[in-house]
Scaffold this active site. Structure first.
Site, mmCIF file in Angstrom:
data_model
loop_
_atom_site.group_PDB
_atom_site.id
_atom_site.type_symbol
_atom_site.label_atom_id
_atom_site.label_comp_id
_atom_site.label_asym_id
_atom_site.label_seq_id
_atom_site.Cartn_x
_atom_site.Cartn_y
_atom_site.Cartn_z
ATOM 1 N N ASP A 20 0.659 -1.145 0.036
ATOM 2 C CA ASP A 20 0.129 -0.039 -0.170
ATOM 3 C C ASP A 20 0.878 1.288 -0.069
ATOM 4 O O ASP A 20 1.894 1.247 0.554
ATOM 5 C CB ASP A 20 -1.016 0.102 1.258
ATOM 6 N N ASN A 22 1.354 3.399 -2.821
ATOM 7 C CA ASN A 22 2.103 3.703 -4.186
ATOM 8 C C ASN A 22 1.521 5.201 -4.543
ATOM 9 O O ASN A 22 2.251 5.912 -5.168
ATOM 10 C CB ASN A 22 1.357 2.732 -5.305
ATOM 11 N N HIS A 37 2.913 3.372 -9.022
ATOM 12 C CA HIS A 37 2.833 2.094 -9.317
ATOM 13 C C HIS A 37 4.104 1.393 -9.876
ATOM 14 O O HIS A 37 4.534 0.392 -9.669
ATOM 15 C CB HIS A 37 1.394 1.789 -10.257
ATOM 16 N N THR A 66 -10.643 -6.984 -5.463
ATOM 17 C CA THR A 66 -12.033 -6.734 -6.150
ATOM 18 C C THR A 66 -12.536 -5.347 -5.826
ATOM 19 O O THR A 66 -13.056 -4.966 -6.805
ATOM 20 C CB THR A 66 -13.074 -7.669 -5.456
ATOM 21 N N ASN A 68 -10.477 -2.689 -6.333
ATOM 22 C CA ASN A 68 -9.763 -1.829 -7.170
ATOM 23 C C ASN A 68 -10.407 -1.676 -8.241
ATOM 24 O O ASN A 68 -10.038 -0.674 -9.069
ATOM 25 C CB ASN A 68 -8.531 -2.585 -7.236
ATOM 26 N N TRP A 69 -11.269 -2.515 -8.699
ATOM 27 C CA TRP A 69 -12.002 -2.462 -10.010
ATOM 28 C C TRP A 69 -12.703 -0.957 -9.964
ATOM 29 O O TRP A 69 -13.153 -0.524 -11.081
ATOM 30 C CB TRP A 69 -13.029 -3.662 -10.351
ATOM 31 N N ARG A 71 -11.651 1.753 -9.329
ATOM 32 C CA ARG A 71 -10.734 3.021 -9.638
ATOM 33 C C ARG A 71 -10.906 3.498 -10.709
ATOM 34 O O ARG A 71 -11.468 2.682 -11.740
ATOM 35 C CB ARG A 71 -9.320 2.394 -9.298
ATOM 36 N N ARG A 188 1.727 -5.201 6.165
ATOM 37 C CA ARG A 188 1.024 -3.865 5.407
ATOM 38 C C ARG A 188 1.954 -2.664 5.356
ATOM 39 O O ARG A 188 2.426 -2.302 6.411
ATOM 40 C CB ARG A 188 -0.275 -3.731 5.931
ATOM 41 N N ARG A 194 -5.422 -2.160 8.594
ATOM 42 C CA ARG A 194 -6.348 -2.639 8.323
ATOM 43 C C ARG A 194 -5.997 -3.877 7.527
ATOM 44 O O ARG A 194 -4.958 -3.987 6.946
ATOM 45 C CB ARG A 194 -7.456 -2.013 7.610
ATOM 46 N N GLU A 207 0.934 -13.400 12.521
ATOM 47 C CA GLU A 207 1.669 -12.170 13.048
ATOM 48 C C GLU A 207 1.430 -11.148 12.136
ATOM 49 O O GLU A 207 1.505 -11.261 11.068
ATOM 50 C CB GLU A 207 2.963 -12.460 13.355
#
Ligand code: FPP
Length: 245
Positions: A20, A22, A37, A66, A68-69, A71, A188, A194, A207
């Site tokens: 996450d 970019n 990206h 799913t 991201n479609w 955007r 992340r 999240r 973990e």
């Protein structure tokens, strides 16, 4: 800064990463999101090679959700183009490092060119056995669970499975991740804390590691830091410390 010699032999078998930041990386530098990206793909290459070198057996990357479609079309097209180019360019990296490519998600939704390229690289690398790199593409955990429930329900209806024999193994066998072990370490980047619909079932005992680093800046040192942090934790799987020792 952690170096490889500081790690012990307890390397997480399965590392999953929510890549996450970019867009924020690009914005900070005054670039279009696409540049973020593009630089994200460089971080993908470095992370894949480092994981293979350290001895991670399974690396799973959340490349396209799913959600991201939704955007802007231009950004979706850019991400799909980057995927095709990366697959074309990186097949040699995969072969050199003996890495098998795998994909999870609703792949039917991918543009034909991306799907064809993906399936071709999966086929060409299917005998590699040093590490499995799984790209989560058009992936959403809830969609995966709905698909799983639907498939099992049909088997119950047709008498193939008896309802009281449904257990964790039966569920695992119907997930996109059926050939992968549970996640040991979930990373992340970008400071968000999240899970965003990623591998909800598979991270039950993982973990979790959150870092402020934006994905395009994620380097080998950041990966080592995450694994070092993982190695300092005690994974009890519901048991007491005394039972473990
Ligand atoms: C999150 O950044 C990243 C993505 C939505 C996609 C990840 C894609 C890549 C790293 C490049 C292509 C991948 C492969 C495997 C070739 P964001 O856009 O959500 O960042 P933001 O939250 O800062 O806007």
């Amino acid at each position: 800064m952690i170096n490889k010699e500081q790690l012990n032999s307890n390397i997480p078998e399965h590392v999953a990463i929510i890549m996450d930041g970019n867009g924020r990386w690009a914005k900070k530098k005054g670039f279009f999101r696409a540049v973020g990206h593009e630089n994200g793909t460089k971080a993908v290459r470095e992370t894949v090679e480092s994981c293979a070198e350290i001895g991670v057996k399974y690396l799973t990357l959340y490349a396209f959700s799913t959600e991201n479609w939704n955007r802007p079309k231009l950004e979706v097209d850019t991400l799909m183009k980057l995927l095709v180019n990366s697959l074309k360019n990186e097949i040699k990296t995969l072969q050199k490092n003996n890495i098998k490519l795998n994909a999870i998600g609703n792949l039917k939704l991918l543009p034909t060119k991306a799907r064809t390229e993906l399936l071709e690289v999966i086929e060409k690398t299917k005998s590699n056995d040093h590490m499995t790199l799984t790209l989560a593409l058009s992936y959403g955990s809830r969609e995966e669970l709905i698909k799983t429930i639907e498939e099992i329900s049909i088997k119950v209806k047709n008498g193939v499975i008896s309802p009281h024999l449904i257990n964790e193994s039966v569920i695992n066998e119907h997930l996109y991740t059926k050939n992968l072990p549970d996640v040991d370490l979930l990373i992340r980047t970008s400071g968000e804390q999240r899970i965003s619909n990623f591998l909800l079932w598979q991270i039950a005992y993982a973990e979790l590691y959150f870092t402020e680093v934006l994905w395009p800046d994620f380097k080998e040192a950041d990966l080592l830091e995450a694994i070092f942090n993982y190695q300092k934790r005690e994974r009890r799987f519901g048991k007491t410390s005394e039972q473990l020792s």
